[in-house]
Design an enzyme around this catalytic site. Structure first.
Site, PDB file in Angstrom:
ATOM      1  N   GLU A  47       0.869  -1.181   0.000  1.00  0.00           N
ATOM      2  CA  GLU A  47       0.000   0.000   0.000  1.00  0.00           C
ATOM      3  C   GLU A  47       0.907   1.232   0.000  1.00  0.00           C
ATOM      4  O   GLU A  47       1.594   1.496   0.987  1.00  0.00           O
ATOM      5  CB  GLU A  47      -0.902  -0.055   1.238  1.00  0.00           C
ATOM      6  N   CYS A  78       4.506  -2.462  -8.474  1.00  0.00           N
ATOM      7  CA  CYS A  78       3.159  -2.114  -8.012  1.00  0.00           C
ATOM      8  C   CYS A  78       3.205  -0.887  -7.082  1.00  0.00           C
ATOM      9  O   CYS A  78       3.481   0.198  -7.563  1.00  0.00           O
ATOM     10  CB  CYS A  78       2.501  -3.330  -7.384  1.00  0.00           C
ATOM     11  N   ARG A 107      -3.489   5.342  -9.253  1.00  0.00           N
ATOM     12  CA  ARG A 107      -3.624   4.243  -8.284  1.00  0.00           C
ATOM     13  C   ARG A 107      -4.905   3.461  -8.577  1.00  0.00           C
ATOM     14  O   ARG A 107      -5.934   4.042  -8.915  1.00  0.00           O
ATOM     15  CB  ARG A 107      -3.675   4.769  -6.851  1.00  0.00           C
ATOM     16  N   HIS A 171       3.289  -7.834 -10.413  1.00  0.00           N
ATOM     17  CA  HIS A 171       4.086  -8.475  -9.357  1.00  0.00           C
ATOM     18  C   HIS A 171       4.967  -9.580  -9.945  1.00  0.00           C
ATOM     19  O   HIS A 171       4.595 -10.756  -9.902  1.00  0.00           O
ATOM     20  CB  HIS A 171       3.151  -9.108  -8.309  1.00  0.00           C
ATOM     21  N   GLU A 173       7.443 -10.957  -8.757  1.00  0.00           N
ATOM     22  CA  GLU A 173       7.887 -11.900  -7.709  1.00  0.00           C
ATOM     23  C   GLU A 173       6.867 -13.019  -7.510  1.00  0.00           C
ATOM     24  O   GLU A 173       7.172 -14.014  -6.867  1.00  0.00           O
ATOM     25  CB  GLU A 173       8.178 -11.145  -6.398  1.00  0.00           C
TER      26      GLU A 173
END
Ligand code: GLN
Length: 190
Positions: A47, A78, A107, A171, A173
Site C-alpha cells: 500500500e 506495483c 492508483r 508483481h 515476484e
C-alpha cells in the site's frame, strides 16, 4: 553484491525468495543503517500510502533518495512503482514519492471490476513470455520522453525503465519466471 528489499510493509518476502533463487544475497531494509550494506534496492507491492508514511517515520525516505541520486539501482513493483513515479493520481495529498520515473500513475487504475487480473505478457528484454499478476495495480497514464517501455498489457505500458530506475505495474515476484528479476540484477552487476 547485496540487494536490499524495502521491508516496511507489503510483499517483500517473495522478492527476497526470488532474488535468492537467482543466487543473489537479499536483505530486508527497515531502518537507515540497513541501507549502508546494500548495492541496490527493491521496493515491493503493498500500500503506497502506508509505505510513504512508514518511509517518513523510519527516517528512510531521505537516505534512499540520496542513494538513488548517487546511482543505486532501484526496482519498484506495483506500490513500489508508485513510489518511483513523478506524478500520482488518486493518491493521498500527503503521499510522497521519489519521482525517479517520469511517469504519471493512477492508483488502482484498472477499475473496480478488474482490480486484479493475470495475463501473459511479452517483453522487449527476453524471448520468454512472463506471467504477470496485477493486484489493485497502478496504471501508467503518462510516459515521459526518456522512459523506455519494456512491456505492455492491455495497451498500456507495464514495465518501464529510466536511468537507474526500473518499474513494473505487476508483481514479477509472484510469477514462476525469473526474467524480470534477472533483468534488474543484470543492471546491478554491470
Ligand atoms: N493499490 C496499491 C497502492 O495504491 C498498490 C497495490 C499493490 O502494490 N499490489 O498502493
Amino acid at each position: 553484491m547485496t540487494v536490499g528489499v524495502l521491508a516496511l510493509q507489503g510483499a517483500f518476502q517473495a522478492h527476497i525468495d526470488k532474488l535468492n533463487e537467482l543466487g543473489a544475497e537479499a536483505v530486508e531494509v527497515k531502518r537507515p543503517e540497513h541501507l549502508e550494506g546494500v548495492d541496490a534496492l527493491v521496493m515491493p507491492g503493498g500500500e503506497s500510502t502506508t509505505m510513504s508514511m512508514l518511509l517518513e517515520s523510519s527516517e528512510l525516505f531521505d537516505p534512499i533518495a540520496e542513494r538513488i541520486d548517487d546511482g543505486m539501482a532501484v526496482f519498484g513493483t506495483c506500490a513500489g512503482l508508485i513510489l518511483l513515479a513523478t506524478d500520482i493520481e488518486d493518491g493521498r495529498p500527503d503521499q510522497r514519492s521519489f519521482g525517479r520515473l517520469d511517469i504519471a500513475v493512477q492508483r488502482n487504475g484498472y477499475g473496480r471490476q478488474v482490480e486484479s487480473f493475470e495475463t501473459d505478457i511479452a517483453t522487449t528484454v527476453t524471448d520468454e513470455s512472463v506471467h504477470a499478476v496485477f493486484i489493485r495495480a497502478p496504471k501508467i497514464v503518462r510516459l515521459g520522453s526518456d522512459v523506455e517501455v519494456l512491456a505492455e498489457a492491455r495497451g498500456d505500458a507495464v514495465l518501464v525503465r529510466s536511468g537507474n530506475a526500473l518499474g513494473a505495474g505487476f508483481h514479477p515476484e509472484l510469477s514462476k519466471s525469473t526474467a524480470i528479476h534477472r533483468l534488474f540484477l543484470d543492471s546491478v552487476y554491470n
